[in-house]
Scaffold this active site. Sequence first.
Site, PDB file in Angstrom:
ATOM      1  N   ASP A 163      51.538 -17.009 -11.706  1.00 54.00           N
ATOM      2  CA  ASP A 163      52.294 -18.171 -11.228  1.00 54.00           C
ATOM      3  C   ASP A 163      51.486 -18.884 -10.151  1.00 54.00           C
ATOM      4  O   ASP A 163      50.654 -18.278  -9.472  1.00 54.00           O
ATOM      5  CB  ASP A 163      53.624 -17.721 -10.589  1.00 54.00           C
ATOM      6  CG  ASP A 163      54.666 -17.318 -11.632  1.00 54.00           C
ATOM      7  OD1 ASP A 163      54.493 -17.632 -12.821  1.00 54.00           O
ATOM      8  OD2 ASP A 163      55.660 -16.686 -11.228  1.00 54.00           O
ATOM      9  N   ARG A 200      49.491 -22.902 -17.984  1.00 55.49           N
ATOM     10  CA  ARG A 200      50.896 -23.341 -18.056  1.00 55.49           C
ATOM     11  C   ARG A 200      50.997 -24.571 -17.141  1.00 55.49           C
ATOM     12  O   ARG A 200      50.699 -24.461 -15.941  1.00 55.49           O
ATOM     13  CB  ARG A 200      51.841 -22.247 -17.549  1.00 55.49           C
ATOM     14  CG  ARG A 200      53.293 -22.729 -17.434  1.00 55.49           C
ATOM     15  CD  ARG A 200      54.110 -21.892 -16.475  1.00 55.49           C
ATOM     16  NE  ARG A 200      54.388 -20.553 -16.966  1.00 55.49           N
ATOM     17  CZ  ARG A 200      54.627 -19.505 -16.172  1.00 55.49           C
ATOM     18  NH1 ARG A 200      54.581 -19.649 -14.854  1.00 55.49           N
ATOM     19  NH2 ARG A 200      54.880 -18.330 -16.688  1.00 55.49           N
TER      20      ARG A 200
HETATM   21  P1  FDA Z   1      62.748 -32.139 -13.530  1.00 57.45           P
HETATM   22  O1  FDA Z   1      62.940 -31.432 -12.232  1.00 57.45           O
HETATM   23  O2  FDA Z   1      62.429 -33.597 -13.487  1.00 57.45           O
HETATM   24  O3  FDA Z   1      64.033 -31.896 -14.414  1.00 57.45           O
HETATM   25  C1  FDA Z   1      64.219 -32.482 -15.692  1.00 57.45           C
HETATM   26  C2  FDA Z   1      65.603 -32.102 -16.208  1.00 57.45           C
HETATM   27  O4  FDA Z   1      65.641 -30.693 -16.422  1.00 57.45           O
HETATM   28  C3  FDA Z   1      66.738 -32.356 -15.213  1.00 57.45           C
HETATM   29  O5  FDA Z   1      67.224 -33.652 -15.319  1.00 57.45           O
HETATM   30  C4  FDA Z   1      67.742 -31.308 -15.641  1.00 57.45           C
HETATM   31  O6  FDA Z   1      68.407 -31.730 -16.797  1.00 57.45           O
HETATM   32  C5  FDA Z   1      66.867 -30.154 -15.992  1.00 57.45           C
HETATM   33  N1  FDA Z   1      66.615 -29.257 -14.819  1.00 57.45           N
HETATM   34  C6  FDA Z   1      65.460 -29.149 -14.136  1.00 57.45           C
HETATM   35  N2  FDA Z   1      65.559 -28.221 -13.151  1.00 57.45           N
HETATM   36  C7  FDA Z   1      66.812 -27.761 -13.235  1.00 57.45           C
HETATM   37  C8  FDA Z   1      67.514 -26.791 -12.484  1.00 57.45           C
HETATM   38  N3  FDA Z   1      66.964 -26.123 -11.475  1.00 57.45           N
HETATM   39  N4  FDA Z   1      68.784 -26.551 -12.830  1.00 57.45           N
HETATM   40  C9  FDA Z   1      69.370 -27.215 -13.856  1.00 57.45           C
HETATM   41  N5  FDA Z   1      68.745 -28.149 -14.599  1.00 57.45           N
HETATM   42  C10 FDA Z   1      67.490 -28.409 -14.301  1.00 57.45           C
HETATM   43  N6  FDA Z   1      56.570 -24.145 -10.454  1.00 57.45           N
HETATM   44  C11 FDA Z   1      55.546 -23.788  -9.660  1.00 57.45           C
HETATM   45  O7  FDA Z   1      55.301 -24.442  -8.656  1.00 57.45           O
HETATM   46  N7  FDA Z   1      54.780 -22.695  -9.976  1.00 57.45           N
HETATM   47  C12 FDA Z   1      54.998 -21.955 -11.102  1.00 57.45           C
HETATM   48  O8  FDA Z   1      54.276 -20.992 -11.364  1.00 57.45           O
HETATM   49  C13 FDA Z   1      56.069 -22.352 -11.961  1.00 57.45           C
HETATM   50  N8  FDA Z   1      56.351 -21.653 -13.087  1.00 57.45           N
HETATM   51  C14 FDA Z   1      57.280 -22.158 -13.993  1.00 57.45           C
HETATM   52  C15 FDA Z   1      57.454 -21.568 -15.216  1.00 57.45           C
HETATM   53  C16 FDA Z   1      58.286 -22.140 -16.165  1.00 57.45           C
HETATM   54  C17 FDA Z   1      58.440 -21.499 -17.508  1.00 57.45           C
HETATM   55  C18 FDA Z   1      58.986 -23.352 -15.843  1.00 57.45           C
HETATM   56  C19 FDA Z   1      59.866 -24.028 -16.853  1.00 57.45           C
HETATM   57  C20 FDA Z   1      58.858 -23.907 -14.601  1.00 57.45           C
HETATM   58  C21 FDA Z   1      58.026 -23.330 -13.653  1.00 57.45           C
HETATM   59  N9  FDA Z   1      57.885 -23.873 -12.391  1.00 57.45           N
HETATM   60  C22 FDA Z   1      56.845 -23.472 -11.596  1.00 57.45           C
HETATM   61  C23 FDA Z   1      58.900 -24.846 -11.884  1.00 57.45           C
HETATM   62  C24 FDA Z   1      58.481 -26.289 -12.074  1.00 57.45           C
HETATM   63  O9  FDA Z   1      57.401 -26.593 -11.230  1.00 57.45           O
HETATM   64  C25 FDA Z   1      59.640 -27.237 -11.772  1.00 57.45           C
HETATM   65  O10 FDA Z   1      60.029 -27.084 -10.449  1.00 57.45           O
HETATM   66  C26 FDA Z   1      60.862 -27.035 -12.645  1.00 57.45           C
HETATM   67  O11 FDA Z   1      60.501 -26.751 -13.968  1.00 57.45           O
HETATM   68  C27 FDA Z   1      61.720 -28.321 -12.672  1.00 57.45           C
HETATM   69  O12 FDA Z   1      60.969 -29.382 -13.174  1.00 57.45           O
HETATM   70  P2  FDA Z   1      61.134 -30.009 -14.639  1.00 57.45           P
HETATM   71  O13 FDA Z   1      59.784 -30.119 -15.238  1.00 57.45           O
HETATM   72  O14 FDA Z   1      62.088 -29.224 -15.433  1.00 57.45           O
HETATM   73  O15 FDA Z   1      61.574 -31.497 -14.409  1.00 57.45           O
END
Ligand code: FDA
Length: 280
Positions: free
Chosen positions: A107, A157
């Site tokens: 991560d 990732r």
């Molecule tokens: P965004 O935050 O714009 O959300 C898009 C949509 O997704 C929202 O409108 C909502 O519908 C849904 N959504 C997103 N977050 C949600 C929540 N918490 N609860 C409910 N709905 C939600 N970060 C990092 O810094 N280091 C890492 O190693 C990782 N590892 C990692 C692994 C995996 C498999 C994932 C999916 C994510 C990570 N992350 C991470 C977290 C990542 O950086 C980010 O903070 C979250 O994925 C939220 O961003 P989105 O890309 O989903 O978009």
Amino acid sequence: MLIWPATRFVAGEQAAEAFEAARDLNAKGILATLDLLGENVTDPEEAHASCRSYIDVLRGIADAGVDSGISIKLTMLGLDIDPGLAREHLVSILQAAEATGSWVRIDMEGSRYVQPTLDLFREVFPAHRNVGVVIQSMLRRSAQDVEDMIRLGASVRLVKGAYKEPAEIAFPDKNDVNAAFDRLAGRLLENGERPAIATHDDARIEHAIAFAAARGITLGGFEFQMLYGIRRETQIALVERGYQMRVYVPFGEKWLPYFYRRLRERKENVSFVLRSVSRR
Ligand code: FDA
């Protein structure tokens, strides 16, 4: 003790609960990556214990027969104490993962850990090909890091980034983070080694799908990843469309920082918690 609202995002405190969650996901055609929660360890004994626990998790995954890798944080393995100690632990985990045929994802933590994490990754990668890293599109440096990882042949990732960062090093505007995500996803899909597009954002997912389709990139050449408990229907819908989906399954007693990051990322989650608590 795992309090009730957190159970939406955390599989449980025990490894057995994580194996069960992975088994349920596998039954829906979804792969898993298990994350034993913990970070910023300052006691070497605790870092040793984290390393041993992860090796037990790897054996547990093999014994349970679930299709899952693991995700690890280097600060849980002693990066804040001594990079050499974190390296020792990382190598032990990679060796154990090799023995069980597992995949390890490192991560990415807050920005001050990006360079040390990539440095350690580069050190171990030549001898251990069962490991990949994470790159955060919010960071201005990430375009260069993605090119470096492509050149190295390392699996990335791609995420937006979960940590609060200053504007000098990270895009303050969400639109810029999204645009960077699409650009980096394109670079990784076209030239990267089995990239993981990790987001719950429909627009980012559809952009990656359209990009891959336009270039004839096969469905097996990449995977989508989402977090446990978030957008479950979309996870299944993507599997039904033929895409590979992996869900990140956190578990363990040290769930609070992870839970806090999930709350901070979306204000609706804070109201969900307040509603849940007030209903009790
Ligand atoms: P965004 O935050 O714009 O959300 C898009 C949509 O997704 C929202 O409108 C909502 O519908 C849904 N959504 C997103 N977050 C949600 C929540 N918490 N609860 C409910 N709905 C939600 N970060 C990092 O810094 N280091 C890492 O190693 C990782 N590892 C990692 C692994 C995996 C498999 C994932 C999916 C994510 C990570 N992350 C991470 C977290 C990542 O950086 C980010 O903070 C979250 O994925 C939220 O961003 P989105 O890309 O989903 O978009």
